[in-house]
Design an enzyme around this catalytic site. Sequence first.
Site, PDB file in Angstrom:
ATOM      1  N   HIS A 270      42.319  40.946  49.565  1.00  0.00           N
ATOM      2  CA  HIS A 270      40.581  41.662  49.894  1.00  0.00           C
ATOM      3  C   HIS A 270      40.398  42.752  49.733  1.00  0.00           C
ATOM      4  CE1 HIS A 270      36.370  41.834  49.755  1.00  0.00           C
ATOM      5  NE2 HIS A 270      36.174  41.026  51.300  1.00  0.00           N
ATOM      6  N   HIS A 317      39.437  38.565  40.494  1.00  0.00           N
ATOM      7  CA  HIS A 317      39.083  39.055  40.525  1.00  0.00           C
ATOM      8  C   HIS A 317      37.918  37.256  40.606  1.00  0.00           C
ATOM      9  CE1 HIS A 317      34.664  39.775  42.259  1.00  0.00           C
ATOM     10  NE2 HIS A 317      35.496  40.872  43.278  1.00  0.00           N
ATOM     11  N   ARG A 326      32.873  49.038  39.287  1.00  0.00           N
ATOM     12  CA  ARG A 326      32.396  50.111  41.146  1.00  0.00           C
ATOM     13  C   ARG A 326      34.056  50.736  40.329  1.00  0.00           C
ATOM     14  NH1 ARG A 326      33.271  45.617  44.992  1.00  0.00           N
ATOM     15  NH2 ARG A 326      34.564  45.207  43.791  1.00  0.00           N
ATOM     16  N   ASP A 372      39.440  48.280  43.340  1.00  0.00           N
ATOM     17  CA  ASP A 372      40.465  48.662  44.625  1.00  0.00           C
ATOM     18  C   ASP A 372      41.812  49.716  43.767  1.00  0.00           C
ATOM     19  OD1 ASP A 372      39.254  47.563  47.539  1.00  0.00           O
ATOM     20  OD2 ASP A 372      40.239  45.637  46.732  1.00  0.00           O
TER      21      ASP A 372
HETATM   22  N1  CMX Z   1      48.680  39.685  39.689  1.00  0.00           N
HETATM   23  C1  CMX Z   1      49.502  38.134  39.525  1.00  0.00           C
HETATM   24  N2  CMX Z   1      49.031  37.018  39.529  1.00  0.00           N
HETATM   25  C2  CMX Z   1      47.585  37.357  39.580  1.00  0.00           C
HETATM   26  C3  CMX Z   1      46.151  38.129  39.997  1.00  0.00           C
HETATM   27  C4  CMX Z   1      47.250  39.562  39.574  1.00  0.00           C
HETATM   28  N3  CMX Z   1      46.327  40.270  40.047  1.00  0.00           N
HETATM   29  N4  CMX Z   1      45.400  37.959  40.209  1.00  0.00           N
HETATM   30  C5  CMX Z   1      44.963  36.067  39.680  1.00  0.00           C
HETATM   31  N5  CMX Z   1      46.031  36.322  39.922  1.00  0.00           N
HETATM   32  C6  CMX Z   1      46.879  34.604  40.263  1.00  0.00           C
HETATM   33  C7  CMX Z   1      46.532  34.044  41.400  1.00  0.00           C
HETATM   34  O1  CMX Z   1      47.486  34.427  42.485  1.00  0.00           O
HETATM   35  C8  CMX Z   1      46.250  32.785  41.157  1.00  0.00           C
HETATM   36  O2  CMX Z   1      47.585  32.312  40.745  1.00  0.00           O
HETATM   37  P1  CMX Z   1      48.243  30.780  41.026  1.00  0.00           P
HETATM   38  O3  CMX Z   1      47.309  29.855  40.083  1.00  0.00           O
HETATM   39  O4  CMX Z   1      49.330  30.906  41.152  1.00  0.00           O
HETATM   40  O5  CMX Z   1      48.209  30.209  42.373  1.00  0.00           O
HETATM   41  C9  CMX Z   1      45.820  32.540  39.170  1.00  0.00           C
HETATM   42  O6  CMX Z   1      45.941  34.271  39.056  1.00  0.00           O
HETATM   43  C10 CMX Z   1      44.797  31.700  38.778  1.00  0.00           C
HETATM   44  O7  CMX Z   1      44.155  32.916  40.341  1.00  0.00           O
HETATM   45  P2  CMX Z   1      42.152  33.550  40.012  1.00  0.00           P
HETATM   46  O8  CMX Z   1      41.190  31.953  39.864  1.00  0.00           O
HETATM   47  O9  CMX Z   1      42.179  34.778  38.682  1.00  0.00           O
HETATM   48  O10 CMX Z   1      41.343  34.370  41.244  1.00  0.00           O
HETATM   49  P3  CMX Z   1      41.698  33.909  42.512  1.00  0.00           P
HETATM   50  O11 CMX Z   1      40.096  33.858  42.572  1.00  0.00           O
HETATM   51  O12 CMX Z   1      42.330  32.982  42.905  1.00  0.00           O
HETATM   52  O13 CMX Z   1      42.041  35.520  43.665  1.00  0.00           O
HETATM   53  C11 CMX Z   1      41.917  38.056  43.675  1.00  0.00           C
HETATM   54  C12 CMX Z   1      40.823  36.417  43.058  1.00  0.00           C
HETATM   55  C13 CMX Z   1      41.638  38.851  43.577  1.00  0.00           C
HETATM   56  C14 CMX Z   1      42.133  37.486  45.227  1.00  0.00           C
HETATM   57  C15 CMX Z   1      43.424  37.625  42.698  1.00  0.00           C
HETATM   58  O14 CMX Z   1      42.650  37.931  41.385  1.00  0.00           O
HETATM   59  C16 CMX Z   1      44.036  39.008  43.249  1.00  0.00           C
HETATM   60  O15 CMX Z   1      45.549  38.117  44.324  1.00  0.00           O
HETATM   61  N6  CMX Z   1      44.405  40.318  42.790  1.00  0.00           N
HETATM   62  C17 CMX Z   1      44.930  41.205  43.303  1.00  0.00           C
HETATM   63  C18 CMX Z   1      44.448  41.325  44.655  1.00  0.00           C
HETATM   64  C19 CMX Z   1      43.172  42.884  44.609  1.00  0.00           C
HETATM   65  O16 CMX Z   1      43.057  42.738  44.207  1.00  0.00           O
HETATM   66  N7  CMX Z   1      42.776  41.857  45.335  1.00  0.00           N
HETATM   67  C20 CMX Z   1      41.498  42.675  45.776  1.00  0.00           C
HETATM   68  C21 CMX Z   1      39.690  42.185  44.872  1.00  0.00           C
HETATM   69  C22 CMX Z   1      39.125  43.535  45.389  1.00  0.00           C
HETATM   70  C23 CMX Z   1      38.278  43.446  46.808  1.00  0.00           C
HETATM   71  O17 CMX Z   1      37.899  41.905  46.913  1.00  0.00           O
HETATM   72  O18 CMX Z   1      38.597  44.221  46.663  1.00  0.00           O
END
Ligand code: CMX
Length: 434
Positions: A270, A317, A326, A372
């Site tokens: 997050h 996301h 943003r 971010d």
């Molecule tokens: N890099 C690599 N893998 C990613 C990814 C990324 N940036 N974003 C998603 N994935 C992966 C997930 O880890 C998940 O993997 P598994 O199937 O192996 O468990 C898969 O793709 C499916 O995930 P998703 O449904 O697309 O995404 P979620 O809703 O579960 O999670 C988020 C969303 C933001 C946590 C995820 O995209 C992520 O970890 N991003 C990187 C961290 C980040 O930038 N967070 C900030 C978000 C904005 C905020 O809240 O500030």
Amino acid sequence: MSNLKEKLAAKIEAHRPRTVKLLKEYGDTKVGEVTIAQVIGGMRGIKSLTTDISYLDPMEGIRFRGYTIPEVLEKLPKVPGAEMPYVEGFFYLLLTGDIPNDDEVAAVAEEFNARKKVPQYVFKMLRAMPEDSHPMVMFSAAILSMQRESKFAKEYAEGLNKFDAWKPTYEDAMDLVAKLPEIAAFIYRYKYKDDAIIEGDPNLDMGGNFAHMMGIDKPYDDVARMYFLLHSDHESGNVSAHTGHLVASALSDMYYSMSAMVNGLAGPLHGLANQEVLRWIQGVMDKMDNKVPTEEEMKKFVWDTLNSGQVIPGFGHAVLRKTDPRYSTQRDFCVKHLPNDPIFEYVNVLYNVVPDILVEHGHAKNPWPNVDAQSGVIQWHYGLKEYDFYTVLFAVGRALGVAANIVWDRALGYALERPKSLTTDMLEKIAGIK
Ligand code: CMX
């Protein structure tokens, strides 16, 4: 004195019958269905919260009280000589749904000024914490330590009519929001600038005063305003907003709820992702001897991270399915103010290569950058290089949305949160496996 509370009272009186009618007359109407994937998968997409403060469309991005980010930036009164609007006016919008006029904004600014003095015991406690405490721990602890100031908690203990519960909640919201920039700037100067604290200037607006207390020159005042505004709210289901709302649903006061909100924001999936982005980029810079990598070189770094089982911070996301507006607003700021910044060049190369790689990787549902990915570069450019601190900035902004939501939670008498759990056995039976 600001007319904000009176205006809010009228809005609340007008709104209450809508919620009462929905509950009483349409309580059995179905909103959607819930699948096993949603039950196991973090409740993704289950429509189970109500907020009128903001709405997040997967393709369009956030609207605050119905306004897109460009509309908010255009319509809200601006600080004289500044590009960005008053944070105070934005908070007025979040609370009431109305764009305030200049006088209304000035009155809120004055009110924040009157409420912003932080009790000395907060600073004493922060100084007593271990030196390596994360700034988010310090920020959360500072908020929690002020719980004794809660007007809601005092009035509740004396017996509070539930229809009036929003009034001391509003007082707590104003008291706390006004103090957060002071606390954040204190933590920064204490921890990273040899305790050389800069006193606030009562003649400045919230963003201007924050820049002043941080000791960073213009246009960092506009950076602060933009940053607080952009990070304020992203409807209610994200971890920080939801945590704030959940804790407040037990009638825990604003201080308990806001401290909990900060703890949720501190997770690397997050809010902490903004420091992770900078850390990731710094790692690449070290390996590249500070040279900006070509797209081919950058692809290798991205794949190395993915192949080692880590996420690319700043991308993906849970709700959005396109580039986060943003991100775009901050990118526009970078193009205007720091086009040749080396880290901005890194961010640009990342933007060009990461989405295609995430698509090829085949896991992330959204390959596009989120807020971010772009925020740390601006902070770094203006000299705020201690990236452990970045999420505190996010938290000051997020507090605006969470505070506005909690005031309305109390106003509309939203219920104690209590979703139902099932066992794995039960899910297997529902699935027909057992
Ligand atoms: N890099 C690599 N893998 C990613 C990814 C990324 N940036 N974003 C998603 N994935 C992966 C997930 O880890 C998940 O993997 P598994 O199937 O192996 O468990 C898969 O793709 C499916 O995930 P998703 O449904 O697309 O995404 P979620 O809703 O579960 O999670 C988020 C969303 C933001 C946590 C995820 O995209 C992520 O970890 N991003 C990187 C961290 C980040 O930038 N967070 C900030 C978000 C904005 C905020 O809240 O500030």
